[in-house]
Design a protein around this motif. Structure first.
Motif, PDB file in Angstrom:
ATOM      1  N   PRO A 178     -13.770  -2.683   8.588  1.00 59.04           N
ATOM      2  CA  PRO A 178     -12.345  -2.975   8.782  1.00 59.04           C
ATOM      3  C   PRO A 178     -11.761  -2.237   9.984  1.00 59.04           C
ATOM      4  CG  PRO A 178     -12.687  -1.552   6.860  1.00 59.04           C
ATOM      5  CD  PRO A 178     -14.040  -2.009   7.315  1.00 59.04           C
TER       6      PRO A 178
ATOM      7  N   LEU B 206      -9.429  -3.737  13.037  1.00 63.69           N
ATOM      8  CA  LEU B 206      -8.072  -3.228  13.285  1.00 63.69           C
ATOM      9  C   LEU B 206      -7.928  -2.540  14.642  1.00 63.69           C
ATOM     10  CD1 LEU B 206      -6.767  -1.865   9.887  1.00 63.69           C
ATOM     11  CD2 LEU B 206      -6.168  -3.964  11.086  1.00 63.69           C
TER      12      LEU B 206
ATOM     13  N   PHE C 245      -8.193  -9.163   9.100  1.00 68.16           N
ATOM     14  CA  PHE C 245      -8.468  -7.984   8.273  1.00 68.16           C
ATOM     15  C   PHE C 245      -8.185  -8.265   6.794  1.00 68.16           C
ATOM     16  CE2 PHE C 245      -6.731  -4.205   6.161  1.00 68.16           C
ATOM     17  CZ  PHE C 245      -7.834  -3.386   6.216  1.00 68.16           C
TER      18      PHE C 245
ATOM     19  N   ARG D   4     -10.598  -9.087   2.438  1.00 70.98           N
ATOM     20  CA  ARG D   4     -10.409  -8.738   1.037  1.00 70.98           C
ATOM     21  C   ARG D   4      -9.893  -9.889   0.211  1.00 70.98           C
ATOM     22  NH1 ARG D   4      -7.719  -2.826  -0.046  1.00 70.98           N
ATOM     23  NH2 ARG D   4      -9.668  -1.692   0.092  1.00 70.98           N
TER      24      ARG D   4
ATOM     25  N   PRO E  16      11.151  -6.883  -1.622  1.00 70.77           N
ATOM     26  CA  PRO E  16      10.313  -8.050  -1.349  1.00 70.77           C
ATOM     27  C   PRO E  16      10.427  -9.074  -2.475  1.00 70.77           C
ATOM     28  CG  PRO E  16       9.027  -6.016  -1.197  1.00 70.77           C
ATOM     29  CD  PRO E  16      10.341  -5.664  -1.813  1.00 70.77           C
TER      30      PRO E  16
ATOM     31  N   TYR F  22       4.710 -14.277  -0.277  1.00 70.89           N
ATOM     32  CA  TYR F  22       5.208 -12.907  -0.478  1.00 70.89           C
ATOM     33  C   TYR F  22       6.054 -12.600   0.747  1.00 70.89           C
ATOM     34  CZ  TYR F  22       5.064  -7.800  -1.099  1.00 70.89           C
ATOM     35  OH  TYR F  22       5.404  -6.476  -1.249  1.00 70.89           O
TER      36      TYR F  22
ATOM     37  N   GLN G 261      -0.837  -8.179  -8.344  1.00 69.01           N
ATOM     38  CA  GLN G 261      -0.376  -6.845  -7.987  1.00 69.01           C
ATOM     39  C   GLN G 261      -1.221  -6.187  -6.880  1.00 69.01           C
ATOM     40  OE1 GLN G 261       2.583  -5.349  -9.064  1.00 69.01           O
ATOM     41  NE2 GLN G 261       2.067  -3.976  -7.367  1.00 69.01           N
ATOM     42  N   ASN G 262      -2.552  -6.253  -7.011  1.00 71.13           N
ATOM     43  CA  ASN G 262      -3.383  -5.559  -6.013  1.00 71.13           C
ATOM     44  C   ASN G 262      -3.283  -6.224  -4.634  1.00 71.13           C
ATOM     45  OD1 ASN G 262      -4.839  -7.833  -6.913  1.00 71.13           O
ATOM     46  ND2 ASN G 262      -6.771  -6.920  -6.180  1.00 71.13           N
TER      47      ASN G 262
ATOM     48  N   THR H 242       0.035  -5.145  -3.122  1.00 73.05           N
ATOM     49  CA  THR H 242      -0.007  -3.779  -2.592  1.00 73.05           C
ATOM     50  C   THR H 242      -0.662  -3.764  -1.210  1.00 73.05           C
ATOM     51  OG1 THR H 242      -0.138  -2.897  -4.823  1.00 73.05           O
ATOM     52  CG2 THR H 242      -0.787  -1.420  -3.052  1.00 73.05           C
ATOM     53  N   ASP H 243      -1.769  -4.477  -1.068  1.00 73.96           N
ATOM     54  CA  ASP H 243      -2.421  -4.544   0.239  1.00 73.96           C
ATOM     55  C   ASP H 243      -1.510  -5.178   1.291  1.00 73.96           C
ATOM     56  OD1 ASP H 243      -4.686  -3.338  -0.678  1.00 73.96           O
ATOM     57  OD2 ASP H 243      -5.841  -5.179  -0.941  1.00 73.96           O
TER      58      ASP H 243
ATOM     59  N   THR I  85       1.650  -5.249   1.297  1.00 71.07           N
ATOM     60  CA  THR I  85       2.798  -4.389   1.577  1.00 71.07           C
ATOM     61  C   THR I  85       2.492  -3.424   2.719  1.00 71.07           C
ATOM     62  OG1 THR I  85       3.512  -4.552  -0.708  1.00 71.07           O
ATOM     63  CG2 THR I  85       4.404  -2.730   0.567  1.00 71.07           C
ATOM     64  N   VAL I  86       1.296  -2.834   2.694  1.00 74.04           N
ATOM     65  CA  VAL I  86       0.935  -1.917   3.789  1.00 74.04           C
ATOM     66  C   VAL I  86       0.925  -2.663   5.116  1.00 74.04           C
ATOM     67  CG1 VAL I  86      -0.639  -0.111   4.517  1.00 74.04           C
ATOM     68  CG2 VAL I  86      -0.640  -0.835   2.153  1.00 74.04           C
ATOM     69  N   ILE I  87       0.342  -3.862   5.093  1.00 76.58           N
ATOM     70  CA  ILE I  87       0.305  -4.675   6.311  1.00 76.58           C
ATOM     71  C   ILE I  87       1.727  -4.995   6.778  1.00 76.58           C
ATOM     72  CG2 ILE I  87      -0.440  -6.883   7.296  1.00 76.58           C
ATOM     73  CD1 ILE I  87      -2.789  -5.130   6.675  1.00 76.58           C
TER      74      ILE I  87
ATOM     75  N   HIS J 137       4.388  -3.283   6.346  1.00 77.07           N
ATOM     76  CA  HIS J 137       5.031  -2.104   6.930  1.00 77.07           C
ATOM     77  C   HIS J 137       4.427  -1.766   8.281  1.00 77.07           C
ATOM     78  CE1 HIS J 137       7.949  -1.116   3.861  1.00 77.07           C
ATOM     79  NE2 HIS J 137       7.092  -1.669   3.008  1.00 77.07           N
ATOM     80  N   LEU J 138       3.152  -2.032   8.431  1.00 76.87           N
ATOM     81  CA  LEU J 138       2.524  -1.860   9.741  1.00 76.87           C
ATOM     82  C   LEU J 138       3.188  -2.805  10.751  1.00 76.87           C
ATOM     83  CD1 LEU J 138      -1.357  -1.573  10.093  1.00 76.87           C
ATOM     84  CD2 LEU J 138       0.175  -2.085  11.968  1.00 76.87           C
TER      85      LEU J 138
ATOM     86  N   PRO K 161       4.867  -0.163  -4.586  1.00 75.12           N
ATOM     87  CA  PRO K 161       4.426   0.430  -3.327  1.00 75.12           C
ATOM     88  C   PRO K 161       5.414   0.184  -2.191  1.00 75.12           C
ATOM     89  CG  PRO K 161       3.083  -1.496  -3.880  1.00 75.12           C
ATOM     90  CD  PRO K 161       3.923  -1.184  -5.073  1.00 75.12           C
TER      91      PRO K 161
ATOM     92  N   LEU L  26       6.969   2.903   0.520  1.00 75.47           N
ATOM     93  CA  LEU L  26       6.772   2.743   1.965  1.00 75.47           C
ATOM     94  C   LEU L  26       8.066   2.489   2.734  1.00 75.47           C
ATOM     95  CD1 LEU L  26       3.457   0.743   2.430  1.00 75.47           C
ATOM     96  CD2 LEU L  26       3.894   3.173   2.757  1.00 75.47           C
TER      97      LEU L  26
ATOM     98  N   HIS M  25      10.775   3.519   7.514  1.00 73.73           N
ATOM     99  CA  HIS M  25      11.620   2.961   8.557  1.00 73.73           C
ATOM    100  C   HIS M  25      13.009   3.575   8.573  1.00 73.73           C
ATOM    101  CE1 HIS M  25       8.237   0.420   8.562  1.00 73.73           C
ATOM    102  NE2 HIS M  25       8.501   0.043   7.325  1.00 73.73           N
TER     103      HIS M  25
ATOM    104  N   PHE N 163       1.913   7.134  -1.183  1.00 73.75           N
ATOM    105  CA  PHE N 163       1.500   5.745  -1.377  1.00 73.75           C
ATOM    106  C   PHE N 163       0.006   5.645  -1.686  1.00 73.75           C
ATOM    107  CE2 PHE N 163      -0.369   1.926   0.539  1.00 73.75           C
ATOM    108  CZ  PHE N 163       0.254   0.950  -0.217  1.00 73.75           C
TER     109      PHE N 163
ATOM    110  N   ARG O 218      -3.162   4.754  -5.539  1.00 71.91           N
ATOM    111  CA  ARG O 218      -4.435   4.056  -5.719  1.00 71.91           C
ATOM    112  C   ARG O 218      -5.602   5.008  -5.842  1.00 71.91           C
ATOM    113  NH1 ARG O 218      -5.306  -1.275  -1.986  1.00 71.91           N
ATOM    114  NH2 ARG O 218      -4.199  -2.688  -3.397  1.00 71.91           N
TER     115      ARG O 218
ATOM    116  N   THR P 227      -8.215   3.144   6.237  1.00 72.92           N
ATOM    117  CA  THR P 227      -8.247   2.625   7.606  1.00 72.92           C
ATOM    118  C   THR P 227      -6.912   1.974   7.975  1.00 72.92           C
ATOM    119  OG1 THR P 227     -10.615   2.279   7.467  1.00 72.92           O
ATOM    120  CG2 THR P 227      -9.468   1.089   9.197  1.00 72.92           C
TER     121      THR P 227
ATOM    122  N   HIS Q 181      -4.359   3.218  10.939  1.00 77.09           N
ATOM    123  CA  HIS Q 181      -3.847   2.391  12.033  1.00 77.09           C
ATOM    124  C   HIS Q 181      -2.326   2.333  12.016  1.00 77.09           C
ATOM    125  CE1 HIS Q 181      -7.556   1.135  13.916  1.00 77.09           C
ATOM    126  NE2 HIS Q 181      -8.085   1.253  12.710  1.00 77.09           N
ATOM    127  N   LEU Q 182      -1.764   2.388  10.839  1.00 79.26           N
ATOM    128  CA  LEU Q 182      -0.306   2.463  10.746  1.00 79.26           C
ATOM    129  C   LEU Q 182       0.162   3.762  11.418  1.00 79.26           C
ATOM    130  CD1 LEU Q 182       1.572   1.542   7.457  1.00 79.26           C
ATOM    131  CD2 LEU Q 182       2.568   2.847   9.299  1.00 79.26           C
TER     132      LEU Q 182
END
Lengths: 389, 389
Positions: free
Chosen positions: A14, A18, A37, A41, A95, A124, A150-151, A154-155, A157-159, A161-162, B14, B18, B22, B37, B41, B157, B161-162
């Motif tokens: 990954p 990235l 990326f 998953r 969200p 989402y 849910q899982n 969560t993944d 959500t990080v993206i 925020h990135l 989550p 997060l 911002h 965060f 997990r 990862t 990157h974030l």
């Protein structure tokens, strides 16, 4: 762990997917790399899209997107207030998970229609903020039902925020460029007879023209914003003109007039010298800035200066700024004259269209008389001596 | 799904953790929120740290960190070339997974010692880049062995990157501020007799003083960099002084001298007016900038201007810039004088320490004679008329 397995692991590593995020690529390429990326998953995620919000117009516009396959996504644009559900997401700063988009299909809003047309079953939606300022949304879509467990959420959500941080980055670039150019313009203006309010009005007038020209001339949103940003810098070269000429109240001699005219050439030289420092500006942006500074005294019929070029040979950005600059000079008070009424100034522009000015720029400017007057009202002269920001 | 379950879900939502990313929080707060965060997990991750790389000195420094519990992390600083493993991670642009840190304990490098002292058993290290420029590392640590399994690494990862994007953001702020101030300084200088090279030398001389003072005066790295950034702006107020005074070759009359002196007051006024535009500068940074501009002609014994303040009452940043500015004026050619030899200029500073100058600033400056001469060599005058960037 055998070498083969290690090799396979590297293929889906990954971090190598990235790492493209930090190359010079643009936001669209970055979204593509994030989609790739996330699909490692959750292969059922088919789309990431970013919509930006413009608070002055209440418009939400698709800014960019990454979509799997060849499915072309029609860009949509809508007023935020017309979408009840998006407004709610924004106001509550939370969200929204939709694992079945069918109910949306019955809604009449532009936004719901556009989204469901694409055949997605789950979505989402994450609002983006910088502090309290609402920036827009990140949308994730899947063509299967119940994709947003849910899982997965969560993944995503990080993206999201990135992506939010990437957007903040782009905005901070634009904000900075504005700040830089406004500061320099204000400083240059310190020695000038004109006020900061003049620069602000010219900026707004130029934007009106550019915006009204945009559709038929195929101008981008970015171009319109650059015109708005750079117009106040048109006279920056005056900083290099001697006081004796710049501040003279009476009529200039021929020699003094030549010195005064040199502000266009001097201004362009300055920007060229500054270009190393202005590394935040792209070469294209720099070109627009230099054209405004160098050519805003050219006339449509070729009787202007410094190059006596005419018609379309004068860069559009200079033709636009010229109309805005002269109109504001006419409607402002000067030591040697009272402000002209708006009607008289409009008559002047109309009379000189096709000789001094690009006729189309004049017409596009005059499409919005209400807006012109509201700018004059809003940014009227103050009595403070010296500069006003 | 009952209401109770829904409530519970919201607690660990989550996206709500997060969303602090911002707000106006600083990087340390952002790392804390990312650690919180990731612990939702993978509760065994105990630390996120960011180390920044400075290529001019080859030094890797802990920039900030979030560490679980009260375990205080000693800041470490090391040359990158002294750590073989970190150099490898950087050169190959590939992260390193360590699921057993015991082998590190036998290594002698400063870096390995500091890291293992903390009792961590697993680590994951990701290099940060912006394009081809290496920015530093993100370290994740766990106090258990074998913490860094594939799914954990994938999650970390994205976080790394974030963080990389957040760092790029901070850097772009600093770069922008430098670019803005340099451009304005260059423009202001357009009417001045002095060259752009003078401004660059003053900038470097000021940094030498600030850096050498830093330890005993408790100055931060950030302060030293601000001095370096803002020193070239000290004479910006001259933009508002009339040509007749500014460009006069002969001796100034008393009245003209007062006008010339007004460049300090005018300069501060400009910055105050610009403060709205300079919203990218923090209030503290703005204060430092204004102090340099307003007080760089004050003298230690109270005989300077504009306020005739003395000693410690003169802001440190103005005392520093004053030494750098005068030294460079002495060692430069002027229309009315040849450049002084470095020895003679040093004698002058020494003679005037405690009267014109802060004695400590003079001493700290002279600690680095080699560096002073290499700056004079590197940024010598060019023969191009007008400005030089």
């Amino acid at each position: 762990m055998g070498l083969h397995k290690l090799h396979k692991q590297q293929v889906v590593d990954p971090s190598s997917i990235l790492s493209n995020l930090h190359n010079q690529s643009n936001l669209t390429e970055k979204l593509q790399c994030l989609l790739e990326f996330i699909k490692q998953r959750h292969c059922f995620i088919n789309r990431i899209a970013v919509a930006r919000y413009d608070e002055t117009t209440d418009i939400i516009k698709t800014y960019t997107h990454a979509t799997e396959g060849k499915n072309p996504i029609p860009l949509y644009q809508t007023r935020l207030s017309e979408s009840k559900s998006l407004t709610e997401i924004m106001e509550q700063r939370k969200p929204r998970i939709l694992n079945n988009m069918n109910p949306l299909r019955s809604l009449k809003s532009e936004h719901s229609k556009k989204v469901t047309e694409l055949g997605f079953q789950s979505s989402y939606t994450v609002p983006m903020f910088q502090g309290d300022q609402f920036l827009g949304f990140v949308f994730f879509n899947s063509s299967i039902f119940n994709a947003m467990k849910q899982n997965v959420v969560t993944d995503l959500t990080v993206i999201a925020h990135l992506i939010n941080v990437l957007i903040v980055n782009e905005l901070s670039f634009i904000k900075t460029t504005k700040c830089l150019t406004q500061s320099v313009a204000t400083l240059a203006n310190y020695r000038d007879l004109e006020t900061g309010q003049h620069l602000i009005r010219v900026s707004h007038f130029s934007r009106i023209i550019a915006r009204n020209l945009a559709k038929e001339a195929g101008l981008s949103d970015e171009y319109v914003e650059l015109i708005f940003t750079f117009a106040p810098l048109h006279d920056i070269g005056k900083i290099a003109v001697a006081d004796a000429v710049l501040c003279k109240c009476g009529k200039l001699t021929d020699e003094e007039f030549i010195m005064m005219q040199s502000h266009t050439t001097q201004g362009r030289e300055m920007i060229e010298k500054l270009q190393n420092n202005l590394e935040l500006l792209s070469p294209q942006s720099c070109e627009i800035l230099k054209n405004i500074i160098y050519s805003h005294h050219e006339k449509w019929d070729g009787t202007g200066y410094p190059d006596k070029i005419s018609g379309d040979a004068i860069p559009l950005e200079a033709r636009i700024t010229s109309v805005a600059d002269v109109f504001d000079a006419l409607t402002s008070k000067r030591i040697y004259k009272d402000p002209w009424p708006v009607d008289k100034a409009i008559d002047y522009l109309m009379e000189k269209r096709g000789s001094q000015f690009d006729a189309n720029c004049v017409l596009k400017f005059l499409e919005n008389r209400d807006e012109i007057e509201s700018i004059i009202d809003k940014f009227h002269e103050t009595y403070e001596p010296g500069i006003t920001i």
